[in-house]
Scaffold this motif. Sequence first.
Motif, PDB file in Angstrom:
ATOM      1  N   GLY A 151     -44.043-159.408  46.108  1.00  0.00           N
ATOM      2  CA  GLY A 151     -44.514-158.040  46.211  1.00  0.00           C
ATOM      3  C   GLY A 151     -44.931-157.466  44.876  1.00  0.00           C
ATOM      4  N   PRO A 152     -44.776-156.183  44.712  1.00  0.00           N
ATOM      5  CA  PRO A 152     -45.212-155.492  43.482  1.00  0.00           C
ATOM      6  C   PRO A 152     -44.599-156.037  42.197  1.00  0.00           C
ATOM      7  CG  PRO A 152     -44.764-153.919  45.229  1.00  0.00           C
ATOM      8  CD  PRO A 152     -44.300-155.250  45.725  1.00  0.00           C
ATOM      9  N   PRO A 153     -43.320-156.464  42.146  1.00  0.00           N
ATOM     10  CA  PRO A 153     -42.807-157.018  40.878  1.00  0.00           C
ATOM     11  C   PRO A 153     -43.578-158.236  40.391  1.00  0.00           C
ATOM     12  CG  PRO A 153     -40.990-156.461  42.334  1.00  0.00           C
ATOM     13  CD  PRO A 153     -42.239-156.314  43.142  1.00  0.00           C
ATOM     14  N   ALA A 154     -43.953-159.105  41.311  1.00  0.00           N
ATOM     15  CA  ALA A 154     -44.724-160.281  40.898  1.00  0.00           C
ATOM     16  C   ALA A 154     -46.100-159.884  40.401  1.00  0.00           C
ATOM     17  CB  ALA A 154     -44.838-161.261  42.065  1.00  0.00           C
ATOM     18  N   VAL A 155     -46.721-158.906  41.064  1.00  0.00           N
ATOM     19  CA  VAL A 155     -48.032-158.434  40.623  1.00  0.00           C
ATOM     20  C   VAL A 155     -47.928-157.781  39.249  1.00  0.00           C
ATOM     21  CG1 VAL A 155     -49.928-156.884  41.185  1.00  0.00           C
ATOM     22  CG2 VAL A 155     -48.802-158.178  43.002  1.00  0.00           C
ATOM     23  N   ARG A 156     -46.888-156.996  39.050  1.00  0.00           N
ATOM     24  CA  ARG A 156     -46.715-156.344  37.739  1.00  0.00           C
ATOM     25  C   ARG A 156     -46.457-157.363  36.637  1.00  0.00           C
ATOM     26  NH1 ARG A 156     -43.702-152.379  40.753  1.00  0.00           N
ATOM     27  NH2 ARG A 156     -41.746-153.419  40.142  1.00  0.00           N
ATOM     28  N   ALA A 157     -45.740-158.441  36.969  1.00  0.00           N
ATOM     29  CA  ALA A 157     -45.487-159.473  35.962  1.00  0.00           C
ATOM     30  C   ALA A 157     -46.791-160.142  35.529  1.00  0.00           C
ATOM     31  CB  ALA A 157     -44.511-160.502  36.511  1.00  0.00           C
ATOM     32  N   VAL A 158     -47.679-160.392  36.488  1.00  0.00           N
ATOM     33  CA  VAL A 158     -48.975-160.978  36.136  1.00  0.00           C
ATOM     34  C   VAL A 158     -49.801-160.005  35.306  1.00  0.00           C
ATOM     35  CG1 VAL A 158     -51.122-161.899  37.086  1.00  0.00           C
ATOM     36  CG2 VAL A 158     -48.942-162.487  38.150  1.00  0.00           C
ATOM     37  N   GLN A 159     -49.781-158.744  35.670  1.00  0.00           N
ATOM     38  CA  GLN A 159     -50.521-157.740  34.899  1.00  0.00           C
ATOM     39  C   GLN A 159     -49.984-157.622  33.479  1.00  0.00           C
ATOM     40  OE1 GLN A 159     -50.256-154.177  37.212  1.00  0.00           O
ATOM     41  NE2 GLN A 159     -51.778-154.841  38.728  1.00  0.00           N
ATOM     42  N   ASP A 160     -48.652-157.653  33.335  1.00  0.00           N
ATOM     43  CA  ASP A 160     -48.070-157.545  31.997  1.00  0.00           C
ATOM     44  C   ASP A 160     -48.390-158.750  31.130  1.00  0.00           C
ATOM     45  OD1 ASP A 160     -47.006-155.136  32.735  1.00  0.00           O
ATOM     46  OD2 ASP A 160     -45.021-155.936  33.245  1.00  0.00           O
ATOM     47  N   HIS A 161     -48.524-159.915  31.768  1.00  0.00           N
ATOM     48  CA  HIS A 161     -48.812-161.122  30.987  1.00  0.00           C
ATOM     49  C   HIS A 161     -50.213-161.067  30.380  1.00  0.00           C
ATOM     50  CE1 HIS A 161     -48.616-165.334  29.783  1.00  0.00           C
ATOM     51  NE2 HIS A 161     -49.798-165.507  30.353  1.00  0.00           N
ATOM     52  N   PHE A 162     -51.178-160.526  31.112  1.00  0.00           N
ATOM     53  CA  PHE A 162     -52.561-160.496  30.631  1.00  0.00           C
ATOM     54  C   PHE A 162     -52.955-159.126  30.078  1.00  0.00           C
ATOM     55  CE2 PHE A 162     -52.525-163.865  33.854  1.00  0.00           C
ATOM     56  CZ  PHE A 162     -53.087-164.909  33.140  1.00  0.00           C
ATOM     57  N   ALA A 163     -52.020-158.210  29.959  1.00  0.00           N
ATOM     58  CA  ALA A 163     -52.356-156.860  29.501  1.00  0.00           C
ATOM     59  C   ALA A 163     -52.582-156.841  27.996  1.00  0.00           C
ATOM     60  CB  ALA A 163     -51.246-155.890  29.870  1.00  0.00           C
ATOM     61  N   LYS A 164     -53.370-155.866  27.561  1.00  0.00           N
ATOM     62  CA  LYS A 164     -53.585-155.647  26.125  1.00  0.00           C
ATOM     63  C   LYS A 164     -52.386-154.914  25.535  1.00  0.00           C
ATOM     64  CE  LYS A 164     -56.721-153.388  22.877  1.00  0.00           C
ATOM     65  NZ  LYS A 164     -57.956-152.563  22.737  1.00  0.00           N
ATOM     66  N   ARG A 165     -51.884-155.394  24.413  1.00  0.00           N
ATOM     67  CA  ARG A 165     -50.666-154.850  23.825  1.00  0.00           C
ATOM     68  C   ARG A 165     -50.998-153.962  22.625  1.00  0.00           C
ATOM     69  NH1 ARG A 165     -46.118-159.642  24.400  1.00  0.00           N
ATOM     70  NH2 ARG A 165     -46.736-160.254  26.518  1.00  0.00           N
TER      71      ARG A 165
ATOM     72  N   ARG B 166     -40.580-156.665  28.761  1.00  0.00           N
ATOM     73  CA  ARG B 166     -41.328-156.363  29.978  1.00  0.00           C
ATOM     74  C   ARG B 166     -40.534-155.430  30.907  1.00  0.00           C
ATOM     75  NH1 ARG B 166     -44.303-162.090  31.607  1.00  0.00           N
ATOM     76  NH2 ARG B 166     -45.285-162.413  29.553  1.00  0.00           N
ATOM     77  N   ARG B 167     -40.520-154.186  30.475  1.00  0.00           N
ATOM     78  CA  ARG B 167     -39.829-153.148  31.240  1.00  0.00           C
ATOM     79  C   ARG B 167     -40.734-151.937  31.388  1.00  0.00           C
ATOM     80  NH1 ARG B 167     -35.812-153.247  34.912  1.00  0.00           N
ATOM     81  NH2 ARG B 167     -34.721-151.232  35.018  1.00  0.00           N
ATOM     82  N   ARG B 168     -40.924-151.471  32.641  1.00  0.00           N
ATOM     83  CA  ARG B 168     -41.770-150.321  32.901  1.00  0.00           C
ATOM     84  C   ARG B 168     -40.981-149.029  32.678  1.00  0.00           C
ATOM     85  NH1 ARG B 168     -46.580-151.202  35.824  1.00  0.00           N
ATOM     86  NH2 ARG B 168     -47.281-153.312  35.336  1.00  0.00           N
TER      87      ARG B 168
END
Length: 332
Positions: free
Chosen positions: A174-188, A296-298
């Motif tokens: 669900g959403p946690p897996a999607v957020r993990a993928v987004q965080d991996h490729f996000a600009k920091r 990786r904490r929202r």
Amino acid sequence: PEPGADGGGADPVGDGASRRKADPEPSPAPPAAATTAPLRPGARSDPEAAASAAAARALLVPVPAAEAAPDPGDAPGTVLPGVPEAARPRVRAPQSADPAPQGPPCPACGAPNPPRRTFCRSCASRLEDARPASAEGPFAGQRPRLDRGRRRWIVRALVVTGLALLLVGGVIGGPPAVRAVQDHFAKRVAVRPTGWSASHSGAGHGPELVFDSYSNTWWGTGYAGDSNGQHLQADFAQPVDLLAVLVTPGTSKRPGQAADQARPQEIDLVVTDSAGRTKTVHKTLDDGGVQRVEVRRRDAVSVRIVLRSAYGAGADRQVAVAEVEFFGRSRT
């Protein structure tokens, strides 16, 4: 005038007397053979004709012969090239067909092949991997099966299985897996805290020196030994999507100066979000150098670094931290 009795022609002067005066001497008698031939009336004898012809030729004036006009057809002109003749076809004599080779039959099509061939001369099947000859051969019009290689099918099956597992994991997670993928490729981007505190600090080495962007200033616990349980905390004015934390242990980034005091070895990062939930990340640091800790904490509002053990601890040395940096996900 009438012809004379002697058989001569008419006298051009008018009478025969003048002619006789011009020629006083009698002409010689003709040969016997000539006298035998009768003369036609009015014709002269041969000597007289020859003398008359010679006198007439002497009176003629020589005139140069006119040059013949050139024939227009003889002049060279444009000549068209000749038409090339096509080569005559060569007729080949009938040749005898090649004799059928003698050798073991192909396991796929049954065609005989010489003993040293690797592939069949008829169907190109490999002869070394020949299976035992069976009683039945291929049907009429049936092509032998070609070895396409099983590795490609195995790789395709693995790829399809991996994609299926990834899809199922995304649906189940669900959403946690999607957020993990987004965080991996996000600009920091770098995130600076607005407040800081510490459980205890040494004289002249307060917690504000850890967040001043200088690596030659440091925070010290003020206690000798490994300072187990001492902590350093940073607070944010607004919730941030925290991704990573960089920790520089010791008193400096330089290896020679970092060993002046004790360095943290094991630490706990306690991240608190806007809902009051906490996440603890345990990390063992290397002795010296900048250390990276993935968080990786929202919606994080605070981060606490708790010391558990230290390198180079001693009775006259305190645990020091030179720099702590936070990085979050860009919202743009």
